[in-house]
Design an enzyme around this catalytic site. Structure first.
Site: not given
Ligand code: NAI
Length: 479
Positions: A58, A122, A452
């Site tokens: 962020k 741990g 507003h």
């Molecule tokens: P994600 O699960 O959001 O996205 C993974 C992406 O990788 C998908 O688009 C999928 O299609 C792609 N993918 C998988 N294998 C692939 C391949 N071999 N070639 C090309 N594309 C492929 O995972 P991400 O972005 O790594 O985030 C991880 C976690 O972190 C999420 O569960 C998210 O909830 C959390 N997070 C949350 C944030 C927020 O709330 N703003 C910010 C950053 C992370």
């Protein structure tokens, strides 16, 4: 340091440190074991979120957004600026300072709450024992403890076809520490991390191509919101190629070659750096010895009941290491709930009202059900939406792209979902969470007074639009 604890928490991220603080508030003698070492090699609390996740990303999102606003959009406000320069090293230093201030703040909270921070590893042993192996040379120690909370978080999934290098092929952590802007950046994964970090480096001047294996863009989001978001991101120059699965990467002296199979078959892309962001996996390896007989679920996370208790009575697990979305705020709420449960209270978490936020520009945020989920469940609903283009505050901010969409039950009018793509969606969504938690209807929101001019008026107008009576929009009947 004490020899006897009421609770030991393993993991000091947003699940674990929050659980530890709540336990201490409730009068329990608490220790939190954590093995994290920061960039300087010093122990730090806060886990992924504070050290290499939510907070540093962020910081970079904010800085890059300001850079883009000043360098590209100030003229639109009548402001002339010349020679706008980005000092990426200062940017990284600012991000590091924010991180160290906040992680030090957790350490102070631990001290103030009389929580022992055990710096090291741990492990859950059998018979409710915990082994602590210090990061220092000191001997390991075994504690017998009545209540144990496992909060070991998650780690980035690695791709064998794109192994990480020092700084050319990196995960989210590496991409937060580049001191120069890559000319051409390839991102594997069109999920939350890929979009957020892709936005940062594009704003700073990189040409960004994002490869996503799935054909749907942001499959968890409401389709209309995802479509609007994709259009806006495309306008900004993010080249998002869906249905593109990476098969091989080749490291040459002066460039990296990404091979992938896409809609048009085998393709190649030459880039300077790559970010791998293909999801996260739970940190379960080695957290419990076999004799402890800790059960995992089908997805490899720690198996817990509705109240986060594992198959071992008195051993709880919270956050990314258990079912549900890997979101810091979900993790913290579970930490609080488990602490209160140990203290004999009856806490409750409504997972349906857990907000999601993606910090792109415009931001994307939602709570509750999407239209697609409701259709599939056969629920009859009414929708109202309102565009930021008709909102005075958004226009003044020069951020008038996007919309708010409210979905209400067509019989009871109760809010079922609120979906936003637009400015400050991360802040606006809290209004929807409060309304949904209070079981409000769209009529309730329609009858409240919203200041507003404010961005929040879009929520008011979207609620009015559910009943086809938005004031600043033409109310069309949906089929
Ligand atoms: P994600 O699960 O959001 O996205 C993974 C992406 O990788 C998908 O688009 C999928 O299609 C792609 N993918 C998988 N294998 C692939 C391949 N071999 N070639 C090309 N594309 C492929 O995972 P991400 O972005 O790594 O985030 C991880 C976690 O972190 C999420 O569960 C998210 O909830 C959390 N997070 C949350 C944030 C927020 O709330 N703003 C910010 C950053 C992370």
């Amino acid at each position: 340091m004490s020899d006897k604890y009421d609770v030991i928490v393993i993991g000091g991220g947003p699940a674990g440190y929050v659980a530890a603080i709540r336990c201490a508030q409730l009068g329990m003698k608490t220790a939190c074991i954590d093995q994290w070492l920061n960039k300087a090699g010093k122990p730090a609390l806060g886990g992924t979120c504070l050290n290499v996740g939510c907070i540093p990303s962020k910081a970079l999102l904010e800085i890059s957004e300001q850079f883009e606003a000043i360098s590209k959009h100030s003229r639109e406000h009548g402001i002339s600026v010349a020679d706008v320069q980005m000092d990426t090293s200062l940017m990284i230093a600012r991000k590091d300072k924010i991180v160290s201030d906040l992680t030090a703040g957790i350490a102070q909270l631990f001290q103030a709450n009389n929580i022992d921070w055990l710096q090291g590893r741990g492990t859950l042993l059998a018979n409710k024992e915990v082994r602590f192996e210090p990061l220092s040379e000191a001997d390991s120690k075994i504690y017998q403890v009545e209540n144990i909370i496992l909060a070991t978080g998650s780690s980035p999934v690695e791709l064998s076809c794109a192994p990480l290098t020092d700084d050319r092929i990196v995960d989210n952590e590496g991409a937060l520490n580049w001191h120069s802007v890559p000319e051409r950046l390839g991102i594997i994964g069109a999920g939350v991390i890929g979009l957020e970090l892709g936005s940062v480096w594009r704003r700073l001047g990189a040409e960004v191509v994002i490869l996503g294996a799935m054909n749907d863009f942001l499959a968890a989001a409401d389709k209309q919101i995802a479509k609007t978001a994709r259009r806006e991101l495309k306008k900004q120059g993010l080249d998002i190629r869906l249905g593109s699965r990476i098969t091989h990467t080749q490291i040459n002296d002066n460039e990296l070659i990404m091979e992938y199979t896409g809609k048009d078959g085998k393709q190649q892309l030459a880039v300077d750096r790559i970010i791998v962001a293909v999801g996260r996996r739970p940190n379960v390896t080695g957290i419990a010895v076999d004799e402890a007989a800790l059960k995992l679920d089908e997805s490899g996370r720690i198996d817990v009941d509705d109240e986060c208790e594992t198959n071992i009575p008195g051993v709880y697990a919270v956050g990314d290491v258990v079912r549900g979305p890997m979101l810091a705020h979900k993790a913290s709420e579970e930490g609080i709930a488990v602490a209160e449960r140990i203290a004999g209270q009856k806490p409750h978490i409504d997972y349906n009202n857990c907000p999601w936020v993606i910090y792109t520009q415009p931001e994307i945020a939602w709570v509750g059900k999407t239209e697609e989920q409701l259709k599939e469940a056969g629920v009859s609903y009414r929708c109202g939406s309102f565009s930021f283009a008709a909102n005075g505050r958004a226009k003044a901010m020069n951020q008038a792209a996007g919309l708010v969409k409210i979905i209400a039950d067509s019989v009871t009018d109760r809010l079922l979902g609120v979906h936003i793509v637009g400015p400050m969606a991360s802040e606006l969504i809290a209004q929807a969470v409060i309304a949904m938690e209070n079981e409000n209807t769209s009529e309730d929101l329609s009858r409240m007074i919203f200041a507003h001019p404010s961005l929040s008026e879009t929520i008011h107008e979207a609620a009015l639009a559910v009943d086809k009576r938005a004031i600043h929009a033409v109310n069309r009947r949906r089929k």
